[in-house]
Structures are given as structure tokens and as C-alpha cells.
Design a protein around this motif. Structure first.
Motif, mmCIF file in Angstrom:
data_model
loop_
_atom_site.group_PDB
_atom_site.id
_atom_site.type_symbol
_atom_site.label_atom_id
_atom_site.label_comp_id
_atom_site.label_asym_id
_atom_site.label_seq_id
_atom_site.Cartn_x
_atom_site.Cartn_y
_atom_site.Cartn_z
ATOM 1 N N LEU A 152 0.815 -1.104 0.101
ATOM 2 C CA LEU A 152 -0.026 -0.012 -0.165
ATOM 3 C C LEU A 152 0.717 1.289 -0.028
ATOM 4 C CD1 LEU A 152 -2.748 -0.896 2.584
ATOM 5 C CD2 LEU A 152 -2.947 -0.511 0.205
ATOM 6 N N LEU A 153 1.846 1.184 0.826
ATOM 7 C CA LEU A 153 2.858 2.384 0.873
ATOM 8 C C LEU A 153 3.516 2.495 -0.364
ATOM 9 C CD1 LEU A 153 4.356 1.992 4.403
ATOM 10 C CD2 LEU A 153 3.401 3.861 3.695
ATOM 11 N N LEU A 154 4.127 1.665 -1.154
ATOM 12 C CA LEU A 154 4.548 1.735 -2.479
ATOM 13 C C LEU A 154 3.629 1.999 -3.367
ATOM 14 C CD1 LEU A 154 7.080 -1.350 -2.384
ATOM 15 C CD2 LEU A 154 7.650 1.260 -1.834
ATOM 16 N N ALA A 155 2.468 1.594 -3.620
ATOM 17 C CA ALA A 155 1.753 1.715 -4.509
ATOM 18 C C ALA A 155 0.939 3.243 -4.530
ATOM 19 C CB ALA A 155 0.286 0.990 -4.521
ATOM 20 N N HIS A 156 0.862 4.120 -3.213
ATOM 21 C CA HIS A 156 0.601 5.214 -3.417
ATOM 22 C C HIS A 156 1.731 6.177 -3.387
ATOM 23 C CE1 HIS A 156 -3.309 3.418 -1.907
ATOM 24 N NE2 HIS A 156 -3.951 4.606 -2.137
ATOM 25 N N ALA A 157 2.757 5.772 -2.951
ATOM 26 C CA ALA A 157 4.207 6.621 -2.915
ATOM 27 C C ALA A 157 4.431 6.758 -4.420
ATOM 28 C CB ALA A 157 5.000 6.203 -2.158
ATOM 29 N N LEU A 158 4.166 5.456 -5.262
ATOM 30 C CA LEU A 158 4.712 5.663 -6.872
ATOM 31 C C LEU A 158 3.423 6.481 -7.438
ATOM 32 C CD1 LEU A 158 6.254 4.540 -8.927
ATOM 33 C CD2 LEU A 158 4.589 2.783 -9.134
ATOM 34 N N ALA A 159 2.307 6.188 -7.200
ATOM 35 C CA ALA A 159 1.143 7.150 -7.624
ATOM 36 C C ALA A 159 1.327 8.836 -7.246
ATOM 37 C CB ALA A 159 -0.291 6.770 -7.133
ATOM 38 N N LEU A 160 1.723 9.213 -6.050
ATOM 39 C CA LEU A 160 1.939 10.651 -6.009
ATOM 40 C C LEU A 160 3.139 10.928 -6.601
ATOM 41 C CD1 LEU A 160 1.163 10.602 -1.955
ATOM 42 C CD2 LEU A 160 -0.103 11.801 -3.965
ATOM 43 N N GLY A 161 4.112 10.217 -6.550
ATOM 44 C CA GLY A 161 5.300 10.481 -7.242
ATOM 45 C C GLY A 161 5.360 10.836 -8.671
#
Length: 93
Positions: free
Chosen positions: A80-89
């Protein structure tokens, strides 16, 4: 299973249920503006994640506290952290 009978230390569960669940809920809240549709006024995708933050955090917290499989819980929160961090990035770049 009571903590007295458990062989595993408690700090991994505390780390998962405390700061990691809060960080994950904050990233989900920030990323919610990307995947929620805009409303008629154009602010629903901003307001709904802010209002849902306590519920998101509570679900992650109780999942981390009640699960028997800590590795699976760490993997889920990391995903969840990686998916949302990637989307925000990607959105910010």
C-alpha cells in the motif's frame, strides 16, 4: 494467545500498528485525491480522503493488532505504501 506465552517480541507488532499504520493511512489519504472522482464542486476528491483518514487508520491498526501473520501484514502495508507513493510521485513529476 497471551503476550506472556508468546515467544515473539512485541516491538514488531507495535511498529506495524503504530507509526507504519499511521504513515500508510496518511499516504492513502494523500493518494485518495488521485483515484477518487471529482464531485460537482470539484473538491469531493480532496475532502473525502481527509474525512476517511480515521477509518483507514483504524482498519490498518486493528489489522496489525489482530493478525497472526505479521509478515503478511508487513507485506500488505508495504504494498500500500509503495503503490500510493508511486502514484503520488508520478503525479507530482
Amino acid at each position: 494467545m497471551s503476550p506472556k506465552n508468546s515467544r515473539a517480541p512485541l516491538w514488531p507488532r507495535w511498529l506495524l500498528a503504530g507509526p507504519l499504520a499511521a504513515l500508510c493511512a496518511a499516504l492513502i489519504m494523500a493518494g485518495g485525491a488521485l483515484w477518487l472522482p471529482r464531485g460537482a464542486a470539484g473538491i469531493d476528491n480532496l475532502v473525502l480522503p481527509i474525512l476517511a483518514f480515521p477509518a483507514i487508520w483504524a482498519v490498518l491498526f486493528f489489522y496489525a493488532c489482530l493478525t497472526r501473520h505479521l509478515r503478511r501484514a508487513y507485506a500488505l502495508l508495504l504494498a500500500l505504501l509503495l503503490a500510493h507513493a508511486l502514484a503520488l510521485g508520478l503525479q507530482l513529476s
